[in-house]
Write an enzyme that holds these catalytic residues in place. Structure first.
Site, PDB file in Angstrom:
ATOM      1  N   ASP A  44      -8.606  -8.010 -11.403  1.00  0.00           N
ATOM      2  CA  ASP A  44      -8.058  -9.226 -10.782  1.00  0.00           C
ATOM      3  C   ASP A  44      -6.857  -9.738 -11.580  1.00  0.00           C
ATOM      4  OD1 ASP A  44      -9.404 -10.262 -12.972  1.00  0.00           O
ATOM      5  OD2 ASP A  44     -10.518 -11.779 -11.846  1.00  0.00           O
ATOM      6  N   SER A  45      -6.545  -9.060 -12.694  1.00  0.00           N
ATOM      7  CA  SER A  45      -5.290  -9.326 -13.407  1.00  0.00           C
ATOM      8  C   SER A  45      -4.098  -9.072 -12.487  1.00  0.00           C
ATOM      9  CB  SER A  45      -5.191  -8.456 -14.668  1.00  0.00           C
ATOM     10  OG  SER A  45      -5.453  -7.103 -14.349  1.00  0.00           O
ATOM     11  N   ASP A  83     -12.720  -5.115  -9.174  1.00  0.00           N
ATOM     12  CA  ASP A  83     -13.019  -6.314  -9.952  1.00  0.00           C
ATOM     13  C   ASP A  83     -13.315  -7.470  -9.000  1.00  0.00           C
ATOM     14  OD1 ASP A  83     -13.275  -7.729 -12.278  1.00  0.00           O
ATOM     15  OD2 ASP A  83     -11.127  -7.849 -12.717  1.00  0.00           O
ATOM     16  N   GLU A 115     -17.700 -10.870 -14.120  1.00  0.00           N
ATOM     17  CA  GLU A 115     -17.668 -11.561 -15.407  1.00  0.00           C
ATOM     18  C   GLU A 115     -18.926 -12.405 -15.599  1.00  0.00           C
ATOM     19  OE1 GLU A 115     -14.019 -13.778 -15.903  1.00  0.00           O
ATOM     20  OE2 GLU A 115     -12.779 -12.049 -15.340  1.00  0.00           O
ATOM     21  N   GLU A 182     -14.375  -8.210 -24.024  1.00  0.00           N
ATOM     22  CA  GLU A 182     -12.986  -8.665 -24.181  1.00  0.00           C
ATOM     23  C   GLU A 182     -12.889  -9.785 -25.211  1.00  0.00           C
ATOM     24  OE1 GLU A 182     -10.934  -9.716 -20.543  1.00  0.00           O
ATOM     25  OE2 GLU A 182      -9.143 -10.345 -21.640  1.00  0.00           O
TER      26      GLU A 182
HETATM   27  O1  KIV Z   1      -8.672  -7.846 -14.564  1.00  0.00           O
HETATM   28  C1  KIV Z   1      -8.479  -7.118 -15.551  1.00  0.00           C
HETATM   29  O2  KIV Z   1      -7.466  -6.424 -15.651  1.00  0.00           O
HETATM   30  C2  KIV Z   1      -9.475  -7.110 -16.595  1.00  0.00           C
HETATM   31  C3  KIV Z   1      -9.063  -6.650 -17.962  1.00  0.00           C
HETATM   32  C4  KIV Z   1      -9.913  -7.211 -19.002  1.00  0.00           C
HETATM   33  C5  KIV Z   1      -9.003  -5.193 -18.095  1.00  0.00           C
HETATM   34  O3  KIV Z   1     -10.578  -7.496 -16.379  1.00  0.00           O
END
Ligand code: KIV
Length: 265
Positions: A44-45, A83, A115, A182
């Protein structure tokens, strides 16, 4: 090369380091996969490095599915993990299953990431029960940016470190097949890695995890810094791209492009 599967990744723990990178679209995903990487995370980055958002909170399920589809058209070997964006798994068990299922049914992913530690164990167990493999993500969890008061290393004091260790064991018991760590101190990442049977994948967690992930755009130097110290830049693509675009504009404005040779008769 064999297609990477969840059992293959689990099996690598303690034997071989696991390599992971994010990707969000077809061309980059193809390069990442062709490098022989184990995991492609459609993170989700994407909201920050592609869409220019300030944090990951605005990212939607539809956006994630759109990007996961692009990635899965390109990836032949790596394990694709989708994600789960903010509020796609927090509100109810039913919505969690439906949203996670979309990553597999529509996006072509083989697993999802979410998460949280002990607080999301019910969700991890529900997904695992329906054969949706889950990578858990603890420590600096970007969707908790407001609670954390910024992107800060977590688990620095004894109580927080104890909680993260407990979280790691809980997500493993709930059925997570791997654990992303992380922004945690090196010693804590090492202790967690030694305390669970599932592979840990680190980012800003030092060298003792079972594997490593970075955000592709950070590694390639596609985004303006400054970057956190755990980011190793392997290229400076931004300056190359900017230079090419500048030269194109200058050539168009000065009449140097296109030439007669670059047209049709
Ligand atoms: O969304 C993302 O790119 C992540 C990073 C920690 C790899 O969760």
């Amino acid at each position: 090369m064999d297609k990477i599967t969840v059992p293959i990744l689990r099996d690598k723990k303690g034997r071989e380091k696991i390599s992971a990178l994010t990707a969000y679209d077809y061309p980059f995903a193809k390069w990442v996969d062709e490098s022989g990487i184990d995991i492609v995370l459609v993170g989700d980055s994407v909201g920050m490095v592609v869409a220019g958002e300030e944090n990951t909170l605005p990212v939607t399920m539809d956006q994630m599915i759109y990007h996961t589809k692009m990635v899965s058209r390109a990836v032949k070997r790596a394990l694709i993990i989708g994600d789960m964006p903010f509020l796609s798994y927090q509100t109810s068990r039913k919505e969690t299953i439906a949203n996670a299922g979309r990553f597999l049914k529509e996006g072509g992913a083989s697993a999802v990431k979410l998460e949280g530690g002990s607080s999301v164990c019910g969700r991890i167990a529900a997904l695992t029960k329906y054969d949706i493999p889950v990578m858990a993500h603890i420590g600096l969890t970007p969707q908790s940016v407001h609670r954390m008061g910024g992107y800060k290393v977590q688990g620095r004091n004894e109580r927080d470190a104890y909680q993260l260790l407990a979280d790691a064991k809980s997500v493993e018991s709930a059925g997570a097949f791997s654990l992303l760590l992380e922004g945690v101190p090196i010693s804590l990442a090492k202790e967690i890695t030694q305390s669970v049977q599932i592979p840990t994948i680190g980012i800003g967690a030092g060298p003792y995890c079972d594997g490593q992930i970075l955000v592709l755009h950070d590694l390639l130097g596609l985004c303006a810094g400054p970057h956190p110290k755990f980011v190793r830049g392997y290229a400076e693509i931004a300056s190359i791209a900017q230079n090419a675009i500048n030269r194109y504009r200058e050539d168009v404005e000065s009449g140097k492009f296109p030439t007669l040779e670059e047209g049709y008769v």
